[in-house]
Structure formats: C-alpha cells, structure tokens
Design an enzyme around this catalytic site. Structure first.
Site, PDB file in Angstrom:
ATOM      1  N   HIS A   1       0.836  -1.211   0.000  1.00  0.00           N
ATOM      2  CA  HIS A   1       0.000   0.000   0.000  1.00  0.00           C
ATOM      3  C   HIS A   1       0.866   1.254   0.000  1.00  0.00           C
ATOM      4  O   HIS A   1       1.978   1.254   0.560  1.00  0.00           O
ATOM      5  CB  HIS A   1      -0.974   0.022   1.184  1.00  0.00           C
ATOM      6  CG  HIS A   1      -0.324   0.172   2.519  1.00  0.00           C
ATOM      7  ND1 HIS A   1      -0.099   1.398   3.107  1.00  0.00           N
ATOM      8  CD2 HIS A   1       0.149  -0.747   3.409  1.00  0.00           C
ATOM      9  CE1 HIS A   1       0.468   1.227   4.288  1.00  0.00           C
ATOM     10  NE2 HIS A   1       0.649  -0.073   4.491  1.00  0.00           N
TER      11      HIS A   1
ATOM     12  N   ASP B   1      -0.570   4.470   0.772  1.00  0.00           N
ATOM     13  CA  ASP B   1      -1.005   5.531   1.687  1.00  0.00           C
ATOM     14  C   ASP B   1      -0.192   5.398   2.976  1.00  0.00           C
ATOM     15  O   ASP B   1       0.370   4.342   3.265  1.00  0.00           O
ATOM     16  CB  ASP B   1      -2.515   5.456   1.979  1.00  0.00           C
ATOM     17  CG  ASP B   1      -2.930   4.186   2.695  1.00  0.00           C
ATOM     18  OD1 ASP B   1      -2.387   3.108   2.375  1.00  0.00           O
ATOM     19  OD2 ASP B   1      -3.791   4.248   3.588  1.00  0.00           O
TER      20      ASP B   1
ATOM     21  N   ASP C   1       6.718   1.530   5.915  1.00  0.00           N
ATOM     22  CA  ASP C   1       5.291   1.185   5.906  1.00  0.00           C
ATOM     23  C   ASP C   1       4.564   2.111   4.959  1.00  0.00           C
ATOM     24  O   ASP C   1       4.057   3.131   5.367  1.00  0.00           O
ATOM     25  CB  ASP C   1       4.739   1.306   7.342  1.00  0.00           C
ATOM     26  CG  ASP C   1       3.270   0.991   7.446  1.00  0.00           C
ATOM     27  OD1 ASP C   1       2.730   0.361   6.527  1.00  0.00           O
ATOM     28  OD2 ASP C   1       2.652   1.389   8.453  1.00  0.00           O
TER      29      ASP C   1
ATOM     30  N   GLU D   1      -5.046   1.496   2.908  1.00  0.00           N
ATOM     31  CA  GLU D   1      -4.805   0.439   3.905  1.00  0.00           C
ATOM     32  C   GLU D   1      -4.839   0.984   5.306  1.00  0.00           C
ATOM     33  O   GLU D   1      -5.346   0.358   6.236  1.00  0.00           O
ATOM     34  CB  GLU D   1      -3.449  -0.236   3.636  1.00  0.00           C
ATOM     35  CG  GLU D   1      -3.189  -1.499   4.490  1.00  0.00           C
ATOM     36  CD  GLU D   1      -2.589  -1.229   5.867  1.00  0.00           C
ATOM     37  OE1 GLU D   1      -2.519  -2.177   6.674  1.00  0.00           O
ATOM     38  OE2 GLU D   1      -2.197  -0.095   6.160  1.00  0.00           O
ATOM     39  N   GLU D   2      -4.290   2.185   5.493  1.00  0.00           N
ATOM     40  CA  GLU D   2      -4.172   2.747   6.847  1.00  0.00           C
ATOM     41  C   GLU D   2      -5.529   3.118   7.446  1.00  0.00           C
ATOM     42  O   GLU D   2      -5.619   3.447   8.617  1.00  0.00           O
ATOM     43  CB  GLU D   2      -3.235   3.962   6.844  1.00  0.00           C
ATOM     44  CG  GLU D   2      -1.783   3.644   6.501  1.00  0.00           C
ATOM     45  CD  GLU D   2      -1.071   2.764   7.539  1.00  0.00           C
ATOM     46  OE1 GLU D   2      -1.705   2.407   8.545  1.00  0.00           O
ATOM     47  OE2 GLU D   2       0.104   2.433   7.320  1.00  0.00           O
TER      48      GLU D   2
ATOM     49  N   ASP E   1       2.201 -10.066   1.360  1.00  0.00           N
ATOM     50  CA  ASP E   1       1.900  -8.680   1.782  1.00  0.00           C
ATOM     51  C   ASP E   1       2.885  -8.253   2.874  1.00  0.00           C
ATOM     52  O   ASP E   1       3.744  -9.033   3.292  1.00  0.00           O
ATOM     53  CB  ASP E   1       0.451  -8.633   2.311  1.00  0.00           C
ATOM     54  CG  ASP E   1      -0.078  -7.216   2.527  1.00  0.00           C
ATOM     55  OD1 ASP E   1       0.569  -6.237   2.085  1.00  0.00           O
ATOM     56  OD2 ASP E   1      -1.152  -7.077   3.147  1.00  0.00           O
TER      57      ASP E   1
ATOM     58  N   HIS F   1       4.669   4.297  12.117  1.00  0.00           N
ATOM     59  CA  HIS F   1       3.589   5.136  12.677  1.00  0.00           C
ATOM     60  C   HIS F   1       4.154   6.116  13.727  1.00  0.00           C
ATOM     61  O   HIS F   1       3.394   6.814  14.377  1.00  0.00           O
ATOM     62  CB  HIS F   1       2.464   4.311  13.316  1.00  0.00           C
ATOM     63  CG  HIS F   1       1.658   3.514  12.331  1.00  0.00           C
ATOM     64  ND1 HIS F   1       0.381   3.063  12.596  1.00  0.00           N
ATOM     65  CD2 HIS F   1       1.937   3.067  11.085  1.00  0.00           C
ATOM     66  CE1 HIS F   1      -0.077   2.383  11.561  1.00  0.00           C
ATOM     67  NE2 HIS F   1       0.860   2.375  10.626  1.00  0.00           N
TER      68      HIS F   1
HETATM   69  C1  LIG Z   1       8.828 -14.384  19.146  1.00  0.00           C
HETATM   70  C2  LIG Z   1       8.160 -13.245  18.624  1.00  0.00           C
HETATM   71  C3  LIG Z   1       8.940 -12.020  18.333  1.00  0.00           C
HETATM   72  C4  LIG Z   1       8.060 -11.061  17.725  1.00  0.00           C
HETATM   73  C5  LIG Z   1       8.654  -9.919  17.105  1.00  0.00           C
HETATM   74  C6  LIG Z   1       7.623  -9.212  16.301  1.00  0.00           C
HETATM   75  C7  LIG Z   1       8.130  -7.940  15.786  1.00  0.00           C
HETATM   76  C8  LIG Z   1       7.112  -7.148  15.073  1.00  0.00           C
HETATM   77  C9  LIG Z   1       6.860  -7.675  13.732  1.00  0.00           C
HETATM   78  C10 LIG Z   1       5.961  -7.149  12.983  1.00  0.00           C
HETATM   79  C11 LIG Z   1       5.311  -5.884  13.318  1.00  0.00           C
HETATM   80  C12 LIG Z   1       3.880  -5.839  12.945  1.00  0.00           C
HETATM   81  C13 LIG Z   1       3.652  -4.941  11.824  1.00  0.00           C
HETATM   82  C14 LIG Z   1       2.221  -4.707  11.718  1.00  0.00           C
HETATM   83  C15 LIG Z   1       1.867  -4.176  10.399  1.00  0.00           C
HETATM   84  C16 LIG Z   1       0.476  -3.674  10.479  1.00  0.00           C
HETATM   85  C17 LIG Z   1       0.218  -2.599   9.521  1.00  0.00           C
HETATM   86  C18 LIG Z   1      -0.785  -1.628  10.134  1.00  0.00           C
HETATM   87  O1  LIG Z   1      -0.431  -0.696  10.811  1.00  0.00           O
HETATM   88  N1  LIG Z   1      -2.073  -1.838   9.903  1.00  0.00           N
HETATM   89  C19 LIG Z   1      -3.142  -1.047  10.450  1.00  0.00           C
HETATM   90  C20 LIG Z   1      -4.299  -1.312   9.531  1.00  0.00           C
HETATM   91  C21 LIG Z   1      -5.620  -0.815   9.960  1.00  0.00           C
HETATM   92  C22 LIG Z   1      -6.554  -1.727  10.352  1.00  0.00           C
HETATM   93  C23 LIG Z   1      -7.823  -1.320  10.705  1.00  0.00           C
HETATM   94  C24 LIG Z   1      -8.134   0.029  10.671  1.00  0.00           C
HETATM   95  O2  LIG Z   1      -9.375   0.440  11.029  1.00  0.00           O
HETATM   96  C25 LIG Z   1      -7.190   0.936  10.258  1.00  0.00           C
HETATM   97  C26 LIG Z   1      -5.913   0.505   9.904  1.00  0.00           C
HETATM   98  C27 LIG Z   1      -3.452  -1.515  11.858  1.00  0.00           C
HETATM   99  O3  LIG Z   1      -3.879  -0.679  12.647  1.00  0.00           O
HETATM  100  O4  LIG Z   1      -3.310  -2.693  12.165  1.00  0.00           O
HETATM  101 ZN    ZN Z   2       1.283  -0.852   6.331  1.00  0.00          ZN
HETATM  102 ZN    ZN Z   3       0.681   1.306   8.853  1.00  0.00          ZN
END
Ligand SMILES: CCCCCCCC/C=C\CCCCCCCC(=O)N[C@@H](Cc1ccc(O)cc1)C(=O)O
Ligand code: ZN
Ligand code: ZN
Length: 483
Positions: free
Chosen positions: A105, A107, A137, A171-172, A198, A445
């Site tokens: 994405h 945005d 991101d 996406e955001e 993704d 973020h």
């Molecule tokens: C043994 C385990 C070790 C773990 C280490 C993990 C490290 C972190 C790895 C990944 C980080 C997670 C990344 C998340 C990406 C999510 C993208 C995002 O910000 N999405 C928004 C989308 C969204 C959803 C619903 C809404 O109404 C608005 C936006 C989100 O908020 O989730």
């Molecule tokens: Zn993202």
């Molecule tokens: Zn994001």
C-alpha cells in the site's frame, strides 16, 4: 538449526535461464532516487473519509514516470481501481501455472513535522538512510515490487507464471476502497490465487533479550479486531453542586477496570508456541531446554512473553484506549462521556467471547457498548512442505539472506490489506524482506521512520529473485510422491 525449504526440491526451472540479481551502479542510484521521490508525495490517510486525494492521484502519475517499462510492456496490464489503487496483471507464458499476488500500500499515516530529525516528507538521505513517512510502511514495498519488475522487464524477462501486483491507497484506514475492491474485481473474474505476499512481518532482531540471532518470521495469520465505543449518559448540571457520580467518573472507572484486568494469556493455544519451538535451539542454555520442553515449562514461558509489549500482544487479546471525549466547559457537568478503544483479538478467541469478557469486567449497566467494527482473526495459512507460497518465501530468504538460519511461521499483531483476499486464496503470507529491530518498530507510525539504502536494494533483489523462483514447475512434495 538450519531450516531448509523442504517443499521445493529438484529442478528449479525449465527452459529459461535465470537472470542474476545484480544491478549496475546507475540502476542502484536510480532505484534509491525513485524511492525518495515516492516518499516526497504526502499520500496521507487521515480517516476513512479524509485523505490527501491530490497526492494519491499524483502518486499514480509518479509511478508511470519512474517505471516506464512496466507501463509499456505488452504482458503487463494496468488498471486503476477505487479511483486511486492500482492493479497490474502480469501475463505469464504458461496458463497452467496458478497466478499469485504481490500486495502493498502507498497511503501513509500522518506525521507531524516538528518531532522529526528531518522533515517526514522530504525523502532526505542521511548517513546511508532514506528518511520519511512510508520508508518502512509501506512505500518501500510498493516501489521495490515495481522496481524489481521494471528491472526484470528491461532484461527481457517474461514470467511463466502470471501474477498480480495490487497497490492499495487506503490500507491505513481499513482498505475498503482499495484492496477490497480489487479483491471483488478479481473474484468477479473467477481468479483464484496460489498465494499472496503482503507486509506484516520481518526478519526480527532483538525482540527477545536472550535471542541474539535474527530470525525470519513469516506471518501466516493476523489478529482479529474490535473498535468499541463505551458511552455513559447522566443528567447534566451546574458544577457548583455536583452529584456523587458523573458520566466522566463512571466511564473513567470502567476503562480503568479494563486496563487493570488484562485479557487471559492464550499462549497455550496460540501459534507463538510453534514459533518458539522453531527457535528453541537458537537460545543459550537453559532457555533452549525450556523451549524444547513446553509441556513442562509452558506456564513459565507464557509469563516470560508478557514482559514486553510486542510478545505480550502475541499471547493475548489487547485493549488500547485510543479516544476519550467528554465535556465542553469547565463549569458544566456534561451529560455524555465516550471512550473508544481498539481491541486486537488473539486467534484463540472470537469477537463475541471478547465482548462478553469486556462487559463482565466493566460490570456496570450504566455503560453502553457500541461496536463500531469487528472481525475475527484471520485463517491460518499453511506453512508445511506443500505450501507453495511459504516454501518460495523460505527459499528466497535462504538465498538473499544466507546468514538467517531460522525461518518460522508467526502471527501478525496488526492488520493488513491481505485480510480482504481470503476469498481468493488460503495462502496469505505477510513478510517484508527487511531486518526490523525494536527501534525500527517504534518508528513505524512513529517518528524518524527510515530505511537504509542497502536494505532497500536488498528488498528489490529479494522480489527480483522471488518472481523468478515463482516460475517453478515444481509441485508440492506430496504431489511429487503421487506422480
Ligand atoms: C517471538 C516473537 C517475536 C516477535 C517480534 C515481532 C516484531 C514485530 C513484527 C511485525 C510488526 C507488525 C507490523 C504490523 C503491520 C500492520 C500494519 C498496520 O499498521 N495496519 C493497520 C491497519 C488498519 C486496520 C484497521 C483500521 O481500522 C485501520 C488501519 C493496523 O492498525 O493494524
Ligand atoms: Zn502498512
Ligand atoms: Zn501502517
């Protein structure tokens, strides 16, 4: 432990010769400049109803300009979906191979100028890093996917397996106008995907204190979510003669009870157990023994996971209070107080179960519950020897990051556009080919989001290799056995 992609054995390709993922100096300069230009377009999503549509449109013009070969090659069709999102169909030579999708994405979330070391939409390069909102991101993925395809096409590569590139513009703010419309369009065309890749996970480094080596985590599911608004209505009045309880006080006590009573630890029924079992041998003594004997040490390990915010989010449903509104004047007791929270649901629980728990903790009939939106956790995609998407990612990680010795399935604690594609495939994999340390995670973020030039080049290389690896005639191992 050196984990090997077990499902893809034997001959890699038939017919075409492989194009090495080596880029000239001028190409490397052009690719980082292209990313900087993308960062400079402020494609901000503020809310589902408010985004910078001028910037979203400009981004469409920009990719046409910097990736001319993608837009002029006959095997690539381009469509704009939902006004600003982009769908590319790359027609492969062999229609018998099921297509796949690369998803990203463009945005971004807002960024306030004053907190950053460099302006967030400058795309400035400093000490080998490109700074700016979207560098991790997720404009890095958008640009790297198109860049890899551009470079392959320039080298006269024609894929065997068809694939789609879907680039969402919202996406955001949940992806309803971009990813969801692309998904509906492909469904109407009768498309089924072999797999989809993704954002949503990384090569993680330094999130578990005693684990010194980075490991690649491919997220095979993501948590569910509820946006929940709590409201209390009481009689308004003059602040000089206040009642014993006000709407603000009742609501504050209710949300405080929620913060004081975390949802249950679900470590025992979650995929983190599998992730840790994959990692067991990477830990020093005695943690290696503890993780290899979870039947005995599960209570201890589940408590250890609660110690940091990220691993805690992997073992339980979390509740984040994100908005609190009440009152208009200092001497007026307001009638209404509202608190909005963002709940992320552990896969072992459902929306209904979590709502029940929340109501029981609040335990006050004066508090009204309004579910603004809700969905359960996403289905778990296969990660076994027969899972083509997982095995291709595993194979590509091994070749591009030979120093990474463990690749493991995991769960994404956030949500991604990929959740709109469960109608098209059971193989949804969330993985960004980048190292991520805790400070990088905070910048997503947050402030000073940045990517190193070298990491971006490696991301392009990864996709360049992944696309070629996907042109395999190899079948999952079980199919091979049947032949
Ligand atoms: C043994 C385990 C070790 C773990 C280490 C993990 C490290 C972190 C790895 C990944 C980080 C997670 C990344 C998340 C990406 C999510 C993208 C995002 O910000 N999405 C928004 C989308 C969204 C959803 C619903 C809404 O109404 C608005 C936006 C989100 O908020 O989730
Ligand atoms: Zn993202
Ligand atoms: Zn994001």
């Amino acid at each position: 432990t050196v984990s090997r992609p077990m499902g893809l054995r034997g001959k890699q390709q038939q017919g075409t010769s492989r194009i090495p993922s080596q880029f000239h100096k001028e190409e490397r300069v052009a690719m980082k400049e292209a990313l900087k230009g993308a960062i400079q377009i402020p494609t901000v999503s503020f809310s589902p109803k408010e985004s910078n549509t001028t910037a979203l449109a400009e981004f469409g013009e920009y990719i046409r300009k910097v990736f001319p070969t993608v837009f002029s090659t006959s095997c690539v069709q381009h469509e704009v979906v939902g006004e600003y999102s982009h769908l590319f169909t790359v027609q492969g030579l062999d229609p018998s191979l099921q297509p796949y999708m690369l998803l990203a994405h463009f945005d971004v979330v807002p960024a306030s100028e004053e907190d950053w070391e460099v302006p967030p939409f400058s795309g400035l390069e400093r000490d080998g890093f490109i700074y700016g909102r979207g560098t991790l991101d997720n404009k890095n993925s958008v640009m790297a996917i198109l860049q890899a395809l551009e470079l392959l096409l320039i080298r006269n590569y024609i894929p065997r397996r068809s694939f789609f590139i879907a680039l969402g513009h919202d996406e955001e703010v949940s992806g309803m106008n971009g990813a969801q419309k692309i998904s509906a369009l492909l469904q109407a065309r009768g498309i089924q995907l072999a797999f989809l890749v993704d954002e949503g996970s990384f090569i993680v480094d330094g999130f578990i204190p005693s684990l010194k080596k980075p490991f690649a985590m491919i997220s095979v599911s993501e948590k569910g979510a509820i946006n929940l608004m709590l409201q209390v209505n009481m009689t308004p009045g003059h602040s000089s003669a206040p009642p014993k309880e006000t709407s603000i006080g009742i609501l504050a006590a209710a949300v405080s009870r929620l913060e004081q009573a975390p949802m249950p630890n679900m470590f025992g029924s979650g995929s983190l157990k599998t992730t840790l079992q994959h990692l067991a041998n990477e830990f020093p003594f005695p943690t290696n023994l503890i993780l290899s004997n979870l039947w005995l040490f599960q209570p201890l390990v589940s408590r250890m996971m609660e110690r940091n915010y990220v691993t805690n989010a992997m073992v339980r449903t979390t509740i984040a209070l994100t908005m609190f509104n009440a009152g208009v004047k200092v001497n007026v007791i307001p009638s209404t107080a509202q608190a909005t929270m963002n709940i992320r649901i552990h896969p072992a629980q459902t929306v209904q179960e979590v709502l029940e728990l929340v109501k029981n903790i609040v335990a006050d009939d004066r508090v009204q519950f309004h579910v603004l939106s809700a969905f359960d956790s996403l289905p778990v995609s296969p990660s076994d020897d027969q899972a083509l998407g997982y095995q291709l990612l595993h194979q590509t990680i091994r070749s591009v990051f030979p120093e990474v010795s463990v690749v493991t399935p995991g769960i994404c604690i956030g949500n991604t556009d990929s959740r709109h594609f469960t109608n098209l495939t059971t193989g949804i994999y969330r993985f960004n080919p980048l190292y991520l340390q805790p400070q990088d995670f905070s910048s997503v973020h947050g402030i000073n989001e940045k990517i190193s030039v070298q990491a971006y080049e490696t991301q392009v290389k990864f996709i360049f290799e992944l696309i070629q690896n996907a042109d395999t005639y190899q079948r999952p191992v079980s199919d091979l056995h049947e032949l």
